[in-house]
Design a protein around this motif. Structure first.
Motif, PDB file in Angstrom:
ATOM      1  N   ASN A 218       0.813  -1.223  -8.622  1.00  0.00           N
ATOM      2  CA  ASN A 218       1.752  -0.320  -7.561  1.00  0.00           C
ATOM      3  C   ASN A 218       3.079  -0.166  -8.314  1.00  0.00           C
ATOM      4  OD1 ASN A 218       0.772  -0.655  -4.919  1.00  0.00           O
ATOM      5  ND2 ASN A 218      -0.052  -2.641  -5.814  1.00  0.00           N
ATOM      6  N   ASN A 241      -2.962   7.166  -0.248  1.00  0.00           N
ATOM      7  CA  ASN A 241      -2.889   5.906  -0.967  1.00  0.00           C
ATOM      8  C   ASN A 241      -3.785   4.980  -0.117  1.00  0.00           C
ATOM      9  OD1 ASN A 241      -0.814   4.357   0.556  1.00  0.00           O
ATOM     10  ND2 ASN A 241       0.277   6.113   0.428  1.00  0.00           N
ATOM     11  N   HIS A 245      -2.095  -0.543   0.183  1.00  0.00           N
ATOM     12  CA  HIS A 245      -1.186  -0.066  -1.097  1.00  0.00           C
ATOM     13  C   HIS A 245      -0.007   0.098  -0.859  1.00  0.00           C
ATOM     14  CE1 HIS A 245      -3.693  -0.409  -5.055  1.00  0.00           C
ATOM     15  NE2 HIS A 245      -4.293  -0.335  -4.460  1.00  0.00           N
ATOM     16  N   TYR A 248       3.154  -1.806  -0.435  1.00  0.00           N
ATOM     17  CA  TYR A 248       4.320  -1.942  -1.989  1.00  0.00           C
ATOM     18  C   TYR A 248       4.598  -0.389  -2.255  1.00  0.00           C
ATOM     19  CZ  TYR A 248       4.614  -4.553  -6.490  1.00  0.00           C
ATOM     20  OH  TYR A 248       5.004  -5.477  -7.189  1.00  0.00           O
TER      21      TYR A 248
END
Length: 270
Positions: A218, A241, A245, A248
């Motif tokens: 990440n 994405n 994710h 993050y």
């Protein structure tokens, strides 16, 4: 007021108002078709946003030197992106950790992490965990099911602060709280997976390395995204994405908006 000064001021105002800011859209996606989201859903979002640049969740090995896909596959992102590339003038670039799958195999986190999880799940189902460990695992299952359920509610549901929060909690459970349970059970330290290079790695160590790689991946993706905000200034950039994710990336990128001169926007603002 002098006429020339008025003209200069008018031109400055016009130029200031017309300046295009760098816009960054962190679009969480679901990789495979589900109820309320498929490749057509994603394509329609792309058409609405009209990005100048699409950042794709893979590394450069998937692209030719002129940034065309080397092959196609049946994911929502691949189908929608190729369709958009064939219809509109857009640049597509990879931004993921280079050689992520090979790297995970090399360090032993894959498939050791999944084997460790299956062992933990088996211990839970067979009543081997103590009461505290069992409660933690139960809570993880609830959070995990909740996060997965958002996938079926449409893109606005899994692109929200609520979903980001649940994602954060889920990952904390997976890599910290479940990892702590494994650390307290000797079997995870004495059960091994043999890597391709002939070396062996314990389930516990493999799981820890998977946790470390989640952080590394990440951070690498965020660093690469920042690079593109510099390279493609005053452009509209959409980052595809997997929605696990998104929390993050938001955490790492939002504080950088002012210093790196870009603005994060949600897809439904367009």
């Amino acid at each position: 007021m002098n006429k020339n000064i008025i003209i200069i001021l008018s031109c400055f105002i016009i130029l200031s108002c017309s300046k295009k800011n760098t816009e960054l859209i962190l679009l969480g996606t679901v990789h495979q078709p589900v109820e309320n989201f498929n490749s057509d859903s994603l394509y329609n979002i792309l058409v609405k946003i009209k990005p100048d640049l699409i950042l794709y969740e893979c590394d450069s090995s998937f692209f030719t030197t002129d940034f065309k896909f080397k092959k196609t596959w049946d994911s929502n992102e691949n189908i929608a992106t190729i369709k958009y590339m064939n219809t509109f003038d857009v640049k597509v670039r990879p931004y993921d950790f280079t050689g992520r799958n090979e790297y995970r195999i090399k360090i032993g986190s894959r498939p050791t992490d999944s084997k460790a999880f299956k062992m933990l799940d088996s211990l839970y189902k067979n009543g081997v965990l103590n009461s505290q460990e069992e409660q933690v695992y139960k809570e993880f299952l609830v959070v995990n099911d909740t996060l997965n359920s958002f996938a079926y509610l449409g893109p606005k549901a899994f692109n929200s602060l609520k979903t980001d929060s649940v994602s954060n909690i889920r990952q904390d459970f997976q890599y910290k709280k479940l990892g702590k349970i494994m650390d307290n059970i000797p079997a995870f330290k004495t059960t091994y997976h043999k890597k391709a290079d002939g070396d062996s790695i314990s389930y516990l160590e493999g799981y820890k390395r998977a946790s470390d790689f989640w952080q590394l991946r990440n951070k690498t993706m965020s660093k690469n995204i920042l690079h593109f905000t510099e390279e493609y200034k005053n452009q509209r950039i959409i980052v595809l994405n997997g929605y696990f994710h998104r929390y993050y990336l938001n955490t790492l990128l939002r504080p950088k908006q002012k210093i790196n001169d870009f603005t994060i926007k949600e897809f439904h603002e367009y």
